[in-house]
Structures are given as structure tokens and as C-alpha cells.
Design a protein around this motif. Structure first.
Motif, PDB file in Angstrom:
ATOM      1  N   ARG A 112      45.306  52.598  33.713  1.00 20.87           N
ATOM      2  CA  ARG A 112      45.273  51.183  34.108  1.00 20.87           C
ATOM      3  C   ARG A 112      45.306  51.051  35.631  1.00 20.87           C
ATOM      4  NH1 ARG A 112      49.254  49.289  30.584  1.00 20.87           N
ATOM      5  NH2 ARG A 112      50.404  48.352  32.326  1.00 20.87           N
ATOM      6  N   ALA A 113      46.161  51.883  36.260  1.00 22.97           N
ATOM      7  CA  ALA A 113      46.249  51.836  37.718  1.00 22.97           C
ATOM      8  C   ALA A 113      44.919  52.218  38.332  1.00 22.97           C
ATOM      9  CB  ALA A 113      47.346  52.786  38.204  1.00 22.97           C
ATOM     10  N   TYR A 117      42.650  49.802  40.791  1.00 25.19           N
ATOM     11  CA  TYR A 117      42.192  50.111  42.153  1.00 25.19           C
ATOM     12  C   TYR A 117      40.672  50.124  42.230  1.00 25.19           C
ATOM     13  CZ  TYR A 117      46.937  51.032  43.614  1.00 25.19           C
ATOM     14  OH  TYR A 117      48.255  50.882  43.930  1.00 25.19           O
ATOM     15  N   ALA A 118      40.030  50.563  41.145  1.00 27.81           N
ATOM     16  CA  ALA A 118      38.561  50.577  41.140  1.00 27.81           C
ATOM     17  C   ALA A 118      38.041  49.141  41.255  1.00 27.81           C
ATOM     18  CB  ALA A 118      38.057  51.240  39.850  1.00 27.81           C
ATOM     19  N   ARG A 119      38.684  48.224  40.462  1.00 28.85           N
ATOM     20  CA  ARG A 119      38.245  46.816  40.507  1.00 28.85           C
ATOM     21  C   ARG A 119      38.498  46.227  41.889  1.00 28.85           C
ATOM     22  NH1 ARG A 119      40.602  46.323  35.535  1.00 28.85           N
ATOM     23  NH2 ARG A 119      42.393  45.202  36.394  1.00 28.85           N
ATOM     24  N   GLU A 126      32.577  43.422  47.759  1.00 29.43           N
ATOM     25  CA  GLU A 126      31.883  42.125  47.711  1.00 29.43           C
ATOM     26  C   GLU A 126      32.327  41.230  48.860  1.00 29.43           C
ATOM     27  OE1 GLU A 126      32.482  40.390  43.891  1.00 29.43           O
ATOM     28  OE2 GLU A 126      31.567  42.132  42.879  1.00 29.43           O
ATOM     29  N   ARG A 127      33.689  41.211  49.080  1.00 24.35           N
ATOM     30  CA  ARG A 127      34.236  40.340  50.138  1.00 24.35           C
ATOM     31  C   ARG A 127      33.678  40.725  51.504  1.00 24.35           C
ATOM     32  NH1 ARG A 127      38.909  37.407  48.677  1.00 24.35           N
ATOM     33  NH2 ARG A 127      39.467  37.232  50.875  1.00 24.35           N
ATOM     34  N   ILE A 128      33.612  42.062  51.722  1.00 22.37           N
ATOM     35  CA  ILE A 128      33.097  42.514  53.017  1.00 22.37           C
ATOM     36  C   ILE A 128      31.638  42.113  53.167  1.00 22.37           C
ATOM     37  CG2 ILE A 128      32.522  44.570  54.388  1.00 22.37           C
ATOM     38  CD1 ILE A 128      35.073  45.848  53.130  1.00 22.37           C
ATOM     39  N   ALA A 129      30.894  42.263  52.049  1.00 20.17           N
ATOM     40  CA  ALA A 129      29.488  41.877  52.086  1.00 20.17           C
ATOM     41  C   ALA A 129      29.343  40.394  52.405  1.00 20.17           C
ATOM     42  CB  ALA A 129      28.821  42.207  50.746  1.00 20.17           C
ATOM     43  N   GLU A 133      37.645  39.058  54.915  1.00 17.10           N
ATOM     44  CA  GLU A 133      38.593  40.173  55.084  1.00 17.10           C
ATOM     45  C   GLU A 133      38.887  40.796  53.719  1.00 17.10           C
ATOM     46  OE1 GLU A 133      40.772  41.496  57.830  1.00 17.10           O
ATOM     47  OE2 GLU A 133      38.803  40.949  58.630  1.00 17.10           O
ATOM     48  N   PRO A 134      38.927  42.152  53.601  1.00 19.46           N
ATOM     49  CA  PRO A 134      39.331  42.746  52.319  1.00 19.46           C
ATOM     50  C   PRO A 134      40.819  42.531  52.069  1.00 19.46           C
ATOM     51  CG  PRO A 134      39.007  44.445  53.977  1.00 19.46           C
ATOM     52  CD  PRO A 134      38.623  43.143  54.622  1.00 19.46           C
ATOM     53  N   ARG A 135      41.220  42.403  50.805  1.00 18.32           N
ATOM     54  CA  ARG A 135      42.644  42.247  50.447  1.00 18.32           C
ATOM     55  C   ARG A 135      43.086  43.438  49.622  1.00 18.32           C
ATOM     56  NH1 ARG A 135      42.757  36.587  47.888  1.00 18.32           N
ATOM     57  NH2 ARG A 135      41.955  35.319  49.606  1.00 18.32           N
TER      58      ARG A 135
END
Lengths: 356, 281
Positions: A112-113, A117-119, A126-129, A133-135
Motif C-alpha cells: 500500500r505504501a 508513493y507511486a500515485r 502532473e502538477r509540475i507539468a 509546486e509538487p506536494r
């Protein structure tokens, strides 16, 4: 045409000799590791007469295995006859099931962990694209059995290290000087018998008051457990170090006097090496005490670790709880045994013969 | 002024008297042997000379100054080897080198250690620990360590008593050889008559304890260098031997001297009072 090499037999004989010498050498290690029963098996494997070793194998391997089997049989028959509020006391089979279950839980949590982290990475990409800012966030699943074990071991070693750093110098001082000994002795006598459960409230209040930074290296709960371990495991090392230092061979002390060794070089070259066997005896006892104390401290203070695991299962009160607590009991026992073996190994590495 | 002077020295542990009224002057460059039965306080006497113990009465003077603490100028060869079990031969000798020459470079230090280890013939065992050495070899290391202190005098406390007879004889001759080389002042304790005569310029015989004191002093005028073989062939050897044995016989079985009753005897007086011994001379 074949020629018979006259050295052939001698060669084989020499190889055989070497093999037995190697086994004898390895035997010291097997003994240290509690695996003494391997030696006679190896000797038979190397071509020794099996008859000669049967008695030894029986004593070293047969008897312990039989005793364990007898214990399991007794447990298995008696346990189901006791009914508790959580059902019958689990036998060996049910406990084993729980152990397997705990392992599966841990594997699931790890998956699950990994998913989490993969998600998160995907989202951040996507956010960077998109120019944001990445979270980053930590995965917050319940701690697995294994992570509880890791926490406990880390805590016990940290507390033990603190205890060693305090106890060894104090012990040396007490062993070298009658005055220091007179000063320390009453304190040792009074504080040695204090239970960890009595220290815990004081330690947790003091740590909360003194350790106020939030960015610190340690979590508060970790410090509270570790310092409680320190306070309780200090004494065996302190007492044994003092004894070891006080009982240095008088002749060797005379040598150091004639050589006019300075205090520092005397400590380094005479006091420490000759007290080392007893210091390690103390350390070994200390680590054992520390491990027992830690479980109690974790239980009472709800600090992460095996103790908390036991307490949580106790509070949980499901039909699986008793079995899981028993898994924890065996785990605690086996880790305690391994810690003791570890210290014993180090101790035997540093012990010299008394032959002068 | 003698090199090492004991003036009316007495020593007791609590209420137990050990030594009483000892007057002894050790001259520079002499080899003095203290001979007596076990339990006569010989070791205590050497500890007093070394400064490991302080006299209850009287004083010990080294080159005119009172001895207040031990030091490398009075090297001691201890009875039971007293090597550090965790150090190799080199390491043990190195301890003494470090004390005396703390400013040496690594190579100089190694050379110095090797020199003293070679002197007692242990170069081949330099890397071994005491547990891997025989009794004789350990005592050699002990000797090498004492020599490495480069002391002004050597105190040897029964250095050979724990060894077998053969090793004992060989090592005694070696000590004689080493002493010949630079004639350092030596005080050696023993309970072996032949060893005493082989090594001594003067043999100091102790009376039995408690309240042990010096019973008799014999000068040994045999030519040096001495070997056991040469001694046996020397006509005077048996006379010296007889003299020492006669004295010991008198004190055998823990007897107090038949003559030395009452006040603590002065050495000369006792010597005069032992007619048998004088006759043997």
C-alpha cells in the motif's frame, strides 16, 4: 599406463588433517553462537566414526529438540482447556497462524505504501507539468509488526549506548579511587532497585519540559523510552566496571608504578584492558535489563515499539489478540536471546587468558 | 656514600613485624644477592628498595636521597613475570621504552624495542603474547622490559624461582653475562645457594621471620665471568657453598638462631657468633 603416485595417500591424509583442524577452529564460533551441535555433524561428514559422536549429538541436539517438542505438546493440550473472555487460549498452531497473519499484514502495508508513493509521484509529475509546486506527504498507515520491532531495537541500543557512555567512566573512577567509590556507592545502592515504571513519569515530564524543539533529531516518545532504559541499565555496567578496575592484578599495578605511567596512559594500557572482561559482563547484563525495561516502558507510556503492540492488542480484545500477544512474547524472547549472544560474542573476542 | 643505603630499616604490617633493624649498604656496580628461606621478608625488602613500600622505621637512601616512590631508575624484575597479557613481547617491552624515551620516532622506538628483545634472544617470538610463551621466555621478556628502562640499578625478585631447573641454570648464566656487559648495580633475591654463588659479589643471608634481619654477609671472591661449569672446577667453590649451607641449616625448619637471642643482632655480631660457618671459611 597408470602410475601410482606414492604421495597420493599422504596428500589425502594431509587434506583430512586440515579439514579437521578447520572444524575444530569453527567449533569455537559455533559454541559462541549456541550452535555447538553442528560440530559433531561436521566431523561425521568429514569422515569421522559416527559412533564416537552419537552421545554428543544426542546431548547437544536431541535433548533440546525433544524438550521443545514436549513443551509444544504440553502447551497444545493444556491451552485449549482454559476458556477466557477472548475464547480459548491459543495453542502453538493458532499462534503460528497469527505470526503468518502479521507477516501478511506487513507485506500488504508495504504494498500500500509503495502504491501511495507511486500515485504521489504521478500526481506531482502532473502538477509540475501544469506549473504547480509538487506536494510531498508521508504515508500514514498503522505501523507494521516489523516496524515496531525496528523501533524497539533502535530505542534499546540508543538507551544502552547512553548508559555505557555514563557508566564506564564512572565505574573506572569508582574502581580507581576509594573516594569516588565512597561517593558513588550510596547512590548506586538506592537507585539500582528502582523499577522502570517509577522512572517513566519523571522522565516523560522532564523530557517534555526540556526537549521543546520540534525539529529535533528524536521524537519525544523515543527519548522517553531510551532514557528510561538508560536509567535502569546503567547499574550492572557501573558496578562491574568498578569491580573490574578495582581487582586489577597488584603486580601489574606495581609495574605501572615502576614505569611511572601517567594517569591517562595507565587507564589506556593497564586499567581498560584488564577490566575489559568484567566491563563486557556488565554490558551484557545491562543490555538484557534494558530490553526487559524497554518493553515495560513502551507498554506503560504508549510509546511506539513492541510494548505498544502488546498493549494495543490487549485493548483491542479480539479473538486474535491473545495469539498476537504470544507472537510478540516469542519475538521479545528471541530478540533478547540474540542480543545476549551478540554481546557474548563481543565479550569473548575481548577476553584474554589470565596466563601471564 | 653507598649507592643504596638501608639505615636501621624495620617494616611491620599492622601488628605483624616482618623486618627489623636492617643496615645494608649496596655499593655501585656490585651484584648483591639476598638469600633466605621463603617467608623471611625478602620480597618486602626489595619492595622497600624499589619504593613500592615505605619502611615503618628507618630510611632507604638512593644516592643519598630518601626513596619516596618507585621509578624507572630502580628497575624491578618481578617474581611472577607480571607481563601485560594483552600485549605482545614487543608491546610489553615497548611500554618501558615509551616511559624512558617518549620523544622517539616510530622507527627509533621500534629499533630500540627490537634491540632489547634481541638482547634476551626473543626476536623470533616478538609478536607473541605471554600466554603463548613458556615460563622461561616470559621471564626473559620481564628482564628485557627492566633493561629497557635503562635503570641505574636492577632489583630482581626471585626471577628464576618459578622455572624448571634447566631453564633456571641457563637463565642465571645469561643474567651473569648481561650484568658483566655493563656492571649495573644489582640486588637479586633467591633461595638457591648455587644461584647465589654464581651471581654474587656478596651474599647477604637473612634470618628467619618474623623480625627477620641480616644474619651474615659473605664476600664471594670467585673470578668472573663465571659459568656453572667453571665454578664446579674451582677449588674455593665448595668452601663458599659450605659456608652458606651451614648458615641456612641453622635456620632450617623455621628455627630462630640458637645464638641470636635477645636484642636484634647486628650483622657482624652474628657472623662472629657462628663458629661453624667461620670454621668452614
Amino acid at each position: 599406463m597408470t602410475t601410482v603416485d606414492p604421495n597420493f595417500d599422504a596428500d589425502r591424509e594431509a587434506r583430512r588433517e586440515r579439514r579437521f583442524a578447520a572444524i575444530t577452529k569453527a567449533d569455537t564460533w559455533f559454541r559462541v553462537l549456541g550452535l555447538a551441535w553442528i560440530t559433531p555433524l561436521l566431523r561425521i561428514g568429514a569422515g569421522d566414526n559416527p559412533r564416537a559422536h552419537l552421545g554428543e549429538i544426542w546431548r547437544l541436539l536431541g535433548v533440546p529438540v525433544l524438550a521443545i517438542l514436549a513443551f509444544l505438546a504440553l502447551w497444545g493440550t493444556l491451552a485449549p482447556q482454559v476458556q477466557t473472555s477472548l475464547g480459548a487460549i491459543p495453542g502453538p498452531a493458532q499462534v503460528w497462524e497469527q505470526a503468518v497473519g502479521l507477516n501478511e499484514d506487513a507485506v500488504r502495508t508495504r504494498e500500500r505504501a509503495a502504491d501511495f508513493y507511486a500515485r504521489q509521484d504521478e500526481r506531482n509529475a502532473e502538477r509540475i507539468a501544469a506549473g504547480d509546486e509538487p506536494r510531498y506527504r508521508e504515508f500514514t498507515g498503522a505501523p507494521t509488526f516489523y516496524s515496531q520491532i525496528r523501533t524497539s531495537i533502535k530505542t534499546v541500543f540508543f538507551g544502552f549506548l547512553l548508559a555505557t557512555v555514563v557508566a564506564v567512566p564512572l565505574g573506572i573512577a569508582a574502581g580507581l579511587s576509594q573516594t569516588a567509590n565512597a561517593a558513588l556507592n550510596p547512590l548506586i545502592q538506592v537507585f539500582k532497585p528502582v523499577s522502570p515504571l517509577a522512572w517513566l513519569p519523571i522522565v516523560s515530564i522532564v523530557v517534555s519540559a526540556v526537549y521543546v524543539t520540534d525539529d529535533g533529531w528524536f521524537e519525544k516518545s523515543f527519548l522517553v523510552s531510551a532514557i528510561t532504559v538508560t536509567l535502569c541499565s546503567l547499574w550492572p555496567t557501573l558496578i562491574n566496571t568498578a569491580l573490574g578496575v578495582a581487582s586489577i592484578d597488584k603486580d601489574l599495578v606495581n609495574v605501572s608504578k615502576v614505569l611511572k605511567m601517567g594517569t591517562w596512559s595507565k587507564i589506556r594500557k593497564l586499567v581498560l584492558p584488564s577490566a575489559l572482561p568484567l566491563i563486557f559482563t556488565g554490558l551484557r547484563l545491562s543490555l538484557g535489563v534494558g530490553w526487559m525495561v524497554l518493553i515495560a516502558a513502551e507498554m506503560l507510556a504508549q510509546n511506539p515499539g513492541l510494548g505498544k503492540f502488546v498493549w494495543d492488542e490487549f485493548q483491542n480484545g479480539s479473538s486474535e489478540s491473545l495469539g498476537r500477544i504470544m507472537v510478540a512474547v516469542f519475538t521479545i524472547g528471541i530478540i533478547g536471546f540474540l542480543l545476549d549472544r551478540l554481546m557474548y560474542t563481543i565479550q569473548s573476542l575481548f577476553t584474554f587468558t589470565n596466563n601471564r | 656514600m653507598a649507592f643504596l643505603d638501608l639505615k636501621n630499616v624495620s617494616k611491620s604490617y599492622g601488628d605483624t613485624p616482618v623486618l627489623q633493624g636492617i643496615d645494608l649498604a649496596v655499593e655501585e656496580g656490585e651484584f648483591l644477592v639476598l638469600l633466605g628461606f621463603s617467608g623471611t621478608g625478602k620480597t618486602t625488602l626489595v619492595n622497600l628498595m624499589a619504593g613500592l613500600e615505605m619502611p615503618t622505621k628507618g630510611e632507604v637512601l638512593f644516592k643519598g636521597r630518601p626513596v619516596t616512590e618507585p621509578g624507572p631508575e630502580r628497575g624491578v624484575i618481578f617474581q611472577n613475570y607480571s607481563l601485560m597479557p594483552w600485549l605482545t613481547v614487543n608491546g610489553n617491552v615497548g611500554l618501558a621504552v615509551d616511559t624512558m624515551f617518549p620523544e622517539l620516532s616510530r622507527a627509533e622506538r621500534a629499533a630500540k624495542v627490537a634491540h632489547y628483545v634481541g638482547m634476551v634472544g626473543l626476536s623470533h617470538a616478538a609478536g607473541r603474547r605471554p600466554a603463548e610463551l613458556s615460563g622461561g621466555m616470559r621471564q626473559r621478556v620481564n628482564v628485557a622490559r627492566a633493561l629497557a628502562m635503562d635503570p641505574e640499578m636492577l632489583l630482581l625478585d626471585e626471577p628464576l624461582s618459578a622455572l624448571d631447573a634447566l631453564t633456571r641454570g641457563n637463565l642465571a648464566e645469561e643474567i651473569e653475562k648481561i650484568w658483566e656487559a655493563d656492571k649495573k648495580t644489582c640486588v637479586l633475591i633467591t633461595n638457591d645457594v648455587d644461584e647465589a654463588i654464581l651471581l654474587a659479589d656478596r651474599v647477604v643471608m637473612m634470618t628467619n621471620g618474623p623480625r627477620a634481619t641480616i644474619g651474615k654477609i659473605t664476600e664471594v671472591g670467585l673470578p668472573r665471568p663465571r659459568t656453572r661449569k667453571a665454578l664446579l672446577e674451582h677449588p674455593d667453590y665448595y668452601a663458599y657453598r659450605q659456608e652458606v649451607l651451614d648458615f641456612l641449616e641453622e635456620y632450617e625448619h623455621g628455627n630462630q638462631s640458637k645464638h641470636a637471642s635477645g636484642a636484634a643482632p647486628k650483622p657482624k655480631a652474628v657472623a662472629a657468633e657462628t663458629p661453624k660457618a667461620v670454621a668452614a671459611e
